[in-house]
Write a protein that holds these residues in place. Sequence first.
Motif, PDB file in Angstrom:
ATOM      1  N   ALA A  77      -4.760 -19.513-107.357  1.00  0.00           N
ATOM      2  CA  ALA A  77      -6.150 -19.800-107.674  1.00  0.00           C
ATOM      3  C   ALA A  77      -6.961 -18.520-107.694  1.00  0.00           C
ATOM      4  O   ALA A  77      -6.686 -17.583-106.938  1.00  0.00           O
ATOM      5  CB  ALA A  77      -6.746 -20.761-106.647  1.00  0.00           C
ATOM      6  N   THR A  78      -7.951 -18.485-108.567  1.00  0.00           N
ATOM      7  CA  THR A  78      -8.921 -17.403-108.539  1.00  0.00           C
ATOM      8  C   THR A  78      -9.877 -17.680-107.382  1.00  0.00           C
ATOM      9  O   THR A  78     -10.251 -18.814-107.125  1.00  0.00           O
ATOM     10  CB  THR A  78      -9.689 -17.324-109.870  1.00  0.00           C
TER      11      THR A  78
ATOM     12  N   ALA B 291      -0.508  -9.496-113.272  1.00  0.00           N
ATOM     13  CA  ALA B 291      -1.338  -8.831-114.281  1.00  0.00           C
ATOM     14  C   ALA B 291      -0.611  -8.779-115.620  1.00  0.00           C
ATOM     15  O   ALA B 291      -1.201  -9.056-116.673  1.00  0.00           O
ATOM     16  CB  ALA B 291      -1.722  -7.428-113.821  1.00  0.00           C
ATOM     17  N   ALA B 292       0.671  -8.455-115.592  1.00  0.00           N
ATOM     18  CA  ALA B 292       1.460  -8.389-116.828  1.00  0.00           C
ATOM     19  C   ALA B 292       1.591  -9.763-117.475  1.00  0.00           C
ATOM     20  O   ALA B 292       1.442  -9.903-118.701  1.00  0.00           O
ATOM     21  CB  ALA B 292       2.837  -7.801-116.537  1.00  0.00           C
ATOM     22  N   ARG B 293       1.867 -10.788-116.676  1.00  0.00           N
ATOM     23  CA  ARG B 293       1.999 -12.147-117.217  1.00  0.00           C
ATOM     24  C   ARG B 293       0.682 -12.638-117.792  1.00  0.00           C
ATOM     25  O   ARG B 293       0.650 -13.278-118.849  1.00  0.00           O
ATOM     26  CB  ARG B 293       2.503 -13.086-116.131  1.00  0.00           C
ATOM     27  N   LEU B 294      -0.404 -12.334-117.106  1.00  0.00           N
ATOM     28  CA  LEU B 294      -1.716 -12.761-117.563  1.00  0.00           C
ATOM     29  C   LEU B 294      -2.089 -12.083-118.882  1.00  0.00           C
ATOM     30  O   LEU B 294      -2.547 -12.741-119.817  1.00  0.00           O
ATOM     31  CB  LEU B 294      -2.770 -12.450-116.493  1.00  0.00           C
ATOM     32  N   THR B 295      -1.898 -10.791-118.973  1.00  0.00           N
ATOM     33  CA  THR B 295      -2.249 -10.088-120.206  1.00  0.00           C
ATOM     34  C   THR B 295      -1.347 -10.514-121.362  1.00  0.00           C
ATOM     35  O   THR B 295      -1.801 -10.593-122.502  1.00  0.00           O
ATOM     36  CB  THR B 295      -2.221  -8.560-120.030  1.00  0.00           C
ATOM     37  N   ALA B 296      -0.083 -10.825-121.082  1.00  0.00           N
ATOM     38  CA  ALA B 296       0.801 -11.340-122.131  1.00  0.00           C
ATOM     39  C   ALA B 296       0.320 -12.715-122.604  1.00  0.00           C
ATOM     40  O   ALA B 296       0.306 -13.002-123.803  1.00  0.00           O
ATOM     41  CB  ALA B 296       2.240 -11.423-121.627  1.00  0.00           C
TER      42      ALA B 296
ATOM     43  N   ASP C 152      -6.693  -5.166-111.815  1.00  0.00           N
ATOM     44  CA  ASP C 152      -6.538  -4.092-110.839  1.00  0.00           C
ATOM     45  C   ASP C 152      -5.602  -4.571-109.727  1.00  0.00           C
ATOM     46  O   ASP C 152      -6.046  -5.166-108.747  1.00  0.00           O
ATOM     47  CB  ASP C 152      -7.917  -3.716-110.286  1.00  0.00           C
ATOM     48  N   PRO C 153      -4.277  -4.334-109.870  1.00  0.00           N
ATOM     49  CA  PRO C 153      -3.321  -4.789-108.848  1.00  0.00           C
ATOM     50  C   PRO C 153      -3.503  -4.020-107.536  1.00  0.00           C
ATOM     51  O   PRO C 153      -3.647  -2.800-107.544  1.00  0.00           O
ATOM     52  CB  PRO C 153      -1.954  -4.490-109.462  1.00  0.00           C
ATOM     53  N   ARG C 154      -3.482  -4.748-106.439  1.00  0.00           N
ATOM     54  CA  ARG C 154      -3.555  -4.176-105.095  1.00  0.00           C
ATOM     55  C   ARG C 154      -2.357  -4.680-104.303  1.00  0.00           C
ATOM     56  O   ARG C 154      -1.623  -5.542-104.750  1.00  0.00           O
ATOM     57  CB  ARG C 154      -4.845  -4.602-104.390  1.00  0.00           C
ATOM     58  N   SER C 155      -2.165  -4.184-103.097  1.00  0.00           N
ATOM     59  CA  SER C 155      -0.999  -4.565-102.301  1.00  0.00           C
ATOM     60  C   SER C 155      -1.032  -6.021-101.848  1.00  0.00           C
ATOM     61  O   SER C 155       0.010  -6.594-101.544  1.00  0.00           O
ATOM     62  CB  SER C 155      -0.879  -3.657-101.075  1.00  0.00           C
ATOM     63  N   ASP C 156      -2.214  -6.641-101.820  1.00  0.00           N
ATOM     64  CA  ASP C 156      -2.304  -8.022-101.349  1.00  0.00           C
ATOM     65  C   ASP C 156      -3.011  -8.974-102.317  1.00  0.00           C
ATOM     66  O   ASP C 156      -3.195 -10.144-102.014  1.00  0.00           O
ATOM     67  CB  ASP C 156      -3.038  -8.062-100.008  1.00  0.00           C
ATOM     68  N   ARG C 157      -3.433  -8.455-103.485  1.00  0.00           N
ATOM     69  CA  ARG C 157      -4.172  -9.288-104.434  1.00  0.00           C
ATOM     70  C   ARG C 157      -4.293  -8.591-105.780  1.00  0.00           C
ATOM     71  O   ARG C 157      -4.075  -7.390-105.901  1.00  0.00           O
ATOM     72  CB  ARG C 157      -5.556  -9.595-103.899  1.00  0.00           C
ATOM     73  N   LEU C 158      -4.653  -9.384-106.764  1.00  0.00           N
ATOM     74  CA  LEU C 158      -4.980  -8.857-108.087  1.00  0.00           C
ATOM     75  C   LEU C 158      -6.469  -9.057-108.282  1.00  0.00           C
ATOM     76  O   LEU C 158      -6.954 -10.187-108.249  1.00  0.00           O
ATOM     77  CB  LEU C 158      -4.193  -9.604-109.175  1.00  0.00           C
ATOM     78  N   LEU C 159      -7.205  -7.956-108.437  1.00  0.00           N
ATOM     79  CA  LEU C 159      -8.626  -8.033-108.736  1.00  0.00           C
ATOM     80  C   LEU C 159      -8.782  -8.127-110.247  1.00  0.00           C
ATOM     81  O   LEU C 159      -8.112  -7.409-110.992  1.00  0.00           O
ATOM     82  CB  LEU C 159      -9.360  -6.795-108.229  1.00  0.00           C
ATOM     83  N   LEU C 160      -9.658  -9.012-110.693  1.00  0.00           N
ATOM     84  CA  LEU C 160      -9.901  -9.193-112.121  1.00  0.00           C
ATOM     85  C   LEU C 160     -11.387  -9.036-112.403  1.00  0.00           C
ATOM     86  O   LEU C 160     -12.221  -9.630-111.716  1.00  0.00           O
ATOM     87  CB  LEU C 160      -9.445 -10.581-112.566  1.00  0.00           C
ATOM     88  N   THR C 161     -11.697  -8.244-113.405  1.00  0.00           N
ATOM     89  CA  THR C 161     -13.076  -8.039-113.835  1.00  0.00           C
ATOM     90  C   THR C 161     -13.155  -8.347-115.323  1.00  0.00           C
ATOM     91  O   THR C 161     -12.331  -7.870-116.103  1.00  0.00           O
ATOM     92  CB  THR C 161     -13.516  -6.578-113.599  1.00  0.00           C
ATOM     93  N   VAL C 162     -14.151  -9.146-115.696  1.00  0.00           N
ATOM     94  CA  VAL C 162     -14.381  -9.478-117.102  1.00  0.00           C
ATOM     95  C   VAL C 162     -15.810  -9.101-117.446  1.00  0.00           C
ATOM     96  O   VAL C 162     -16.743  -9.436-116.713  1.00  0.00           O
ATOM     97  CB  VAL C 162     -14.152 -10.984-117.374  1.00  0.00           C
ATOM     98  N   GLN C 163     -15.963  -8.371-118.544  1.00  0.00           N
ATOM     99  CA  GLN C 163     -17.294  -8.042-119.026  1.00  0.00           C
ATOM    100  C   GLN C 163     -17.281  -8.047-120.547  1.00  0.00           C
ATOM    101  O   GLN C 163     -16.213  -8.044-121.163  1.00  0.00           O
ATOM    102  CB  GLN C 163     -17.767  -6.700-118.505  1.00  0.00           C
TER     103      GLN C 163
ATOM    104  N   VAL D 279     -16.248 -11.265-111.667  1.00  0.00           N
ATOM    105  CA  VAL D 279     -15.159 -10.747-110.841  1.00  0.00           C
ATOM    106  C   VAL D 279     -14.521 -11.867-110.030  1.00  0.00           C
ATOM    107  O   VAL D 279     -15.167 -12.849-109.665  1.00  0.00           O
ATOM    108  CB  VAL D 279     -15.625  -9.621-109.893  1.00  0.00           C
ATOM    109  N   THR D 280     -13.235 -11.703-109.762  1.00  0.00           N
ATOM    110  CA  THR D 280     -12.499 -12.614-108.900  1.00  0.00           C
ATOM    111  C   THR D 280     -11.276 -11.883-108.380  1.00  0.00           C
ATOM    112  O   THR D 280     -11.016 -10.730-108.732  1.00  0.00           O
ATOM    113  CB  THR D 280     -12.090 -13.898-109.651  1.00  0.00           C
ATOM    114  N   GLN D 281     -10.518 -12.568-107.557  1.00  0.00           N
ATOM    115  CA  GLN D 281      -9.253 -12.032-107.067  1.00  0.00           C
ATOM    116  C   GLN D 281      -8.250 -13.164-106.940  1.00  0.00           C
ATOM    117  O   GLN D 281      -8.627 -14.323-106.780  1.00  0.00           O
ATOM    118  CB  GLN D 281      -9.447 -11.310-105.741  1.00  0.00           C
TER     119      GLN D 281
END
Length: 152
Positions: free
Chosen positions: A107-108, A50-55, A68-79, A35-37
Amino acid sequence: MGDREPAAGEGRLSRGEISAAAGDWGWRLVLGTLVTQVPAGSLAEAADLAARLTAFLGGTADRRLSPDPRSDRLLLTVQAADGTLVTGQEVDLVHRISAFVRTLGLATDAIGAASGAPRPPQGLEIAIDALDIAAVRPFWQAVLSYTDEPGG
């Protein structure tokens, strides 16, 4: 990527190997997932990231990356795609994600220090204890879709 860590590979990695390979890239191992943000100025910015990253990743992150977009950050989970322990493929994925985020001047940040986020990514784990674990395990596996960790 040329920055691939020696621990990365196709097999399952130990928790120590995962943390060592992903920690310097701004990721944290939480309950078997990485996990990171990434700080964002608004929900729209987080969603755009999130859209740019997935593209950028194309189909290589399917079933492994959860943005997981939030109002102040993008949370990212990889499993792992099968929901089991992280492999070298997921470690390589977090390296690619972090490198892409850096090209955007961001930066993550697993602990939230750069973004001032209220708390770092975290998870909740519930342990069920019993006198006869083997006897109750099938019940909890059925109810919670629980699977044993390999080698655990």
